[in-house]
Design a protein around this motif. Structure first.
Motif, PDB file in Angstrom:
ATOM      1  N   ILE A   1       1.729   6.648  -7.039  1.00 38.12           N
ATOM      2  CA  ILE A   1       0.614   7.448  -7.556  1.00 38.12           C
ATOM      3  C   ILE A   1       0.898   8.939  -7.418  1.00 38.12           C
ATOM      4  O   ILE A   1       0.642   9.726  -8.339  1.00 38.12           O
TER       5      ILE A   1
ATOM      6  N   ASP B   1       0.824  -1.206   0.000  1.00 42.43           N
ATOM      7  CA  ASP B   1       0.000   0.000   0.000  1.00 42.43           C
ATOM      8  C   ASP B   1       0.857   1.254   0.000  1.00 42.43           C
ATOM      9  O   ASP B   1       0.539   2.238  -0.692  1.00 42.43           O
TER      10      ASP B   1
ATOM     11  N   VAL C   1       2.361   1.677  -3.509  1.00 44.57           N
ATOM     12  CA  VAL C   1       1.349   2.150  -4.458  1.00 44.57           C
ATOM     13  C   VAL C   1       1.123   3.650  -4.293  1.00 44.57           C
ATOM     14  O   VAL C   1       1.119   4.414  -5.270  1.00 44.57           O
ATOM     15  N   GLN C   2       0.917   4.093  -3.062  1.00 45.04           N
ATOM     16  CA  GLN C   2       0.628   5.509  -2.825  1.00 45.04           C
ATOM     17  C   GLN C   2       1.830   6.384  -3.179  1.00 45.04           C
ATOM     18  O   GLN C   2       1.653   7.499  -3.706  1.00 45.04           O
TER      19      GLN C   2
ATOM     20  N   ARG D   1      -1.758  -1.821  -7.789  1.00 42.67           N
ATOM     21  CA  ARG D   1      -1.639  -2.791  -6.698  1.00 42.67           C
ATOM     22  C   ARG D   1      -1.435  -4.201  -7.251  1.00 42.67           C
ATOM     23  O   ARG D   1      -0.622  -4.971  -6.726  1.00 42.67           O
TER      24      ARG D   1
ATOM     25  N   GLU E   1      -5.060   2.961  -8.777  1.00 42.05           N
ATOM     26  CA  GLU E   1      -4.645   2.253  -7.565  1.00 42.05           C
ATOM     27  C   GLU E   1      -4.902   0.756  -7.686  1.00 42.05           C
ATOM     28  O   GLU E   1      -4.059  -0.066  -7.324  1.00 42.05           O
TER      29      GLU E   1
ATOM     30  N   ASP F   1      -7.753   8.027 -10.204  1.00 39.11           N
ATOM     31  CA  ASP F   1      -6.858   7.427  -9.203  1.00 39.11           C
ATOM     32  C   ASP F   1      -7.417   6.140  -8.613  1.00 39.11           C
ATOM     33  O   ASP F   1      -6.654   5.240  -8.237  1.00 39.11           O
TER      34      ASP F   1
END
Length: 599
Positions: free
Chosen positions: A28, A21, A24-25, A381, A377, A373
């Motif tokens: 992004i 997580d 991923v963030q 992921r 996401e 987004d």
């Protein structure tokens, strides 16, 4: 943001010790809208026989332009793979190209089914270097969930070795409309059997949970593509309507409920538009009631929704003009179609290379970047979970050793034989003990194979003692290039062919017919006249001969009813199983050899 090409590999999203997580963030927040948009498109790609990028036939952009200019990193590889080593080298080359982009996002390569016998290269690929099994109908005939898991695990290994990380299957559409051209891609007519088999199929591909040794499963075609009006396919304008004259949509949802419970990572909606239901009469992918309210909210699916191919842009496929399959919304512009797909809840657009339309929608304020987004996401992921950021490359030597290895092929060959279904066996004529010095008339078999077993091949049925006929389910040929691949229309042989066959049946004392069922066939004349009737779901001539000579035993059971007439088919309801009157053979029918001990 990093400005030097090499700096990116030291950024947090490349750090495999961090939680996914967080990675991923981190990624992004570093992406611009063009890079985000590129993630939401998946188009076809191919290679030259020598493993070079195949760009001569591309009308949109070269492979390099798609990856480095349009920032795309999902591709559906099409075409046969004859050499696993060459393909693995091509795969590593495109991954190396992806690493040269600003963020280095690895490519996900997908494939349609490529491990089956099939006549429709438009919806699946030839096996080539891979093990070759019967169509999914053959697994339904075997009623063996353990074998389905073993099959899926084997193709997982073959896919992983050659770089495929996304399977554009399993197909779980139910064969309640026997005329539909894509029946062979599913597990037949029964929702409970299909649900059982798709569960083990997904587990075989993905494992207990998705991870670096998984192949992601894209279950299709939501909410069930079987009940097509008159059996026509919604790839084409005349087949766009999907009908529920038995008010039986819930039956078709059963396998998708099972797939979601099993953890399918992705789902693909079909092209069709529902007619006379509570849902808006537009193609399923454009339909917010179907994608958001039914699939996501009611069924609880939170994975990736990828559209079927070609919903946005008109195209030329195999020399044939193909309009975009945006049924019910043909009047919309390409940009409007993309907006509708995103608003319905879809994440990725298949068969398209137009990320600039998403950029335009965001810049014009018609779609928020926060909406983009959400899909970005989901897509990112999956790439991280599959381990693509940690190691996108494959071992070229291992690819050659694993794909289509001897043990995989042996298991596939055994499944071809076991899945045969014996529907008639007068006087227990099968298995034949010997054809030595017998006069044999053959169709669909290389005469040398009969001669190798001691038979004498004759050209005239009038001089034959035995006839072996390998036939295929009849259909009405369609024009065009791509369209001609779809076997649709009548399920009975035309009068001239019936007459020709009838002469053989009356002339030859012993007639054994082997019928390939890519759809249910209407064959009362054959069933009433021949000595023995076998059906297969994709098999080699060698498999057929092994079965009729007792080197293997047919153990399959019919995965659907075989109608008694086309009148019964036309009178049946397209969404209701077992709905043709007085079928010739029923779901589950299948004989075994009597008192024969097979070695």
């Amino acid at each position: 943001m990093s400005s030097h090409p090499d700096d990116k590999f030291s950024l947090p999203y490349w750090n495999r010790s961090l939680p996914i997580d967080d990675r991923v963030q981190d990624l992004i927040q570093r992406m611009n809208i063009s890079e985000k948009a590129g993630l939401l498109f998946q188009d076809k790609i191919s290679k030259k026989p020598n493993g070079e990028f195949d760009d001569e036939r591309r009308s949109v952009a070269t492979t390099e332009e798609l990856v480095t200019k349009r920032m795309m990193n999902h591709f559906n590889f099409v075409g046969s793979i004859k050499d696993a080593r060459v393909h693995a080298r091509w795969h590593n080359r495109i991954q190396s190209l992806a690493r040269t982009t600003r963020l280095g996002i690895p490519v996900t390569i997908s494939t349609d089914p490529r491990n089956h016998f099939t006549d429709n290269i438009g919806t699946s690929a030839m096996a080539g270097a891979f093990s070759q099994w019967p169509e999914p109908l053959g697994f339904a005939a075997l009623r063996n969930a353990k074998l389905v898991h073993e099959f899926a695990d084997i193709i997982r290994q073959e896919y992983l070795a050659t770089g495929f990380r996304l399977a554009l299957h399993p197909q779980v559409d139910l064969a309640t409309e026997p005329r539909w051209a894509r029946v062979s891609g599913g597990f037949g007519e029964d929702a409970d059997l299909t649900s059982q088999l798709v569960t083990t199929y997904i587990k075989g591909l993905q494992g207990v949970s998705l991870g670096p040794q998984s192949v992601s499963a894209m279950t299709k075609h939501f909410p069930g593509g079987g009940p097509q009006k008159d059996g026509e396919d919604p790839h084409f304008t005349y087949g766009k309507d999907q009908v529920y004259d038995g008010n039986n949509m819930e039956y078709h949802l059963k396998p998708f409920r099972a797939a979601i419970t099993a953890g399918t990572s992705q789902i693909m909606p079909y092209y069709g538009q529902p007619i006379r239901t509570k849902y808006e009469e537009v193609g399923f992918a454009f339909n917010k009631q179907i994608i958001t309210e039914l699939l996501r909210e009611e069924l609880g699916f939170q994975g990736i929704v990828c559209t079927d191919w070609g919903l946005i842009t008109d195209a030329m496929i195999m020399g044939q003009d193909m309009p975009a399959r945006c049924w019910g919304l043909e009047h919309l512009s390409r940009t409007d179609r993309v907006q509708r797909l995103l608003e319905s809840g879809c994440d990725m657009m298949g068969g398209e290379s137009c990320p600039e339309l998403v950029v335009q929608l965001v810049e014009e304020g018609r779609i928020s970047e926060s909406r983009v987004d959400i899909s970005v996401e989901r897509v990112l992921r999956e790439k991280f979970v599959l381990g693509l950021f940690d190691n996108p490359f494959v071992d070229i030597d291992a690819a050659a050793q694993i794909a289509g290895c001897e043990s995989f092929r042996a298991k596939a060959n055994q499944a071809q034989r076991q899945s045969y279904t014996l529907l008639k066996n007068d006087r227990n004529i099968l298995p034949l003990l010997s054809i030595k010095d017998k006069q044999i008339y053959v169709e669909g078999i290389d005469p040398s194979m009969i001669k190798a077993r001691g038979g004498i091949v004759v050209d005239n049925p009038e001089t034959a003692e035995i006839a072996f006929l390998r036939l295929k389910t009849p259909y009405e040929p369609r024009p065009g290039g791509f369209e001609a691949l779809f076997h649709a229309g009548s399920l009975e042989f035309p009068p001239k062919e019936k007459s020709r066959q009838g002469v053989i049946f009356k002339t030859v004392p012993i007639v054994v017919v082997d019928l390939y069922l890519d759809r249910p066939a209407t064959i009362p004349e054959i069933a009433g006249a021949v000595s023995a009737l076998l059906v297969n779901y994709g098999s080699s001539p060698e498999a057929f001969l092994d079965v009729i000579f007792g080197d293997a035993e047919p153990t399959g059971l019919l995965p659907f009813d075989l109608p008694s007439s086309m009148d019964a088919v036309r009178a049946s309801r397209s969404d209701v199983p077992y709905d043709t009157k007085d079928p010739l053979f029923r779901f589950g029918d299948g004989l075994r050899y009597a008192q024969i001990k097979l070695e």
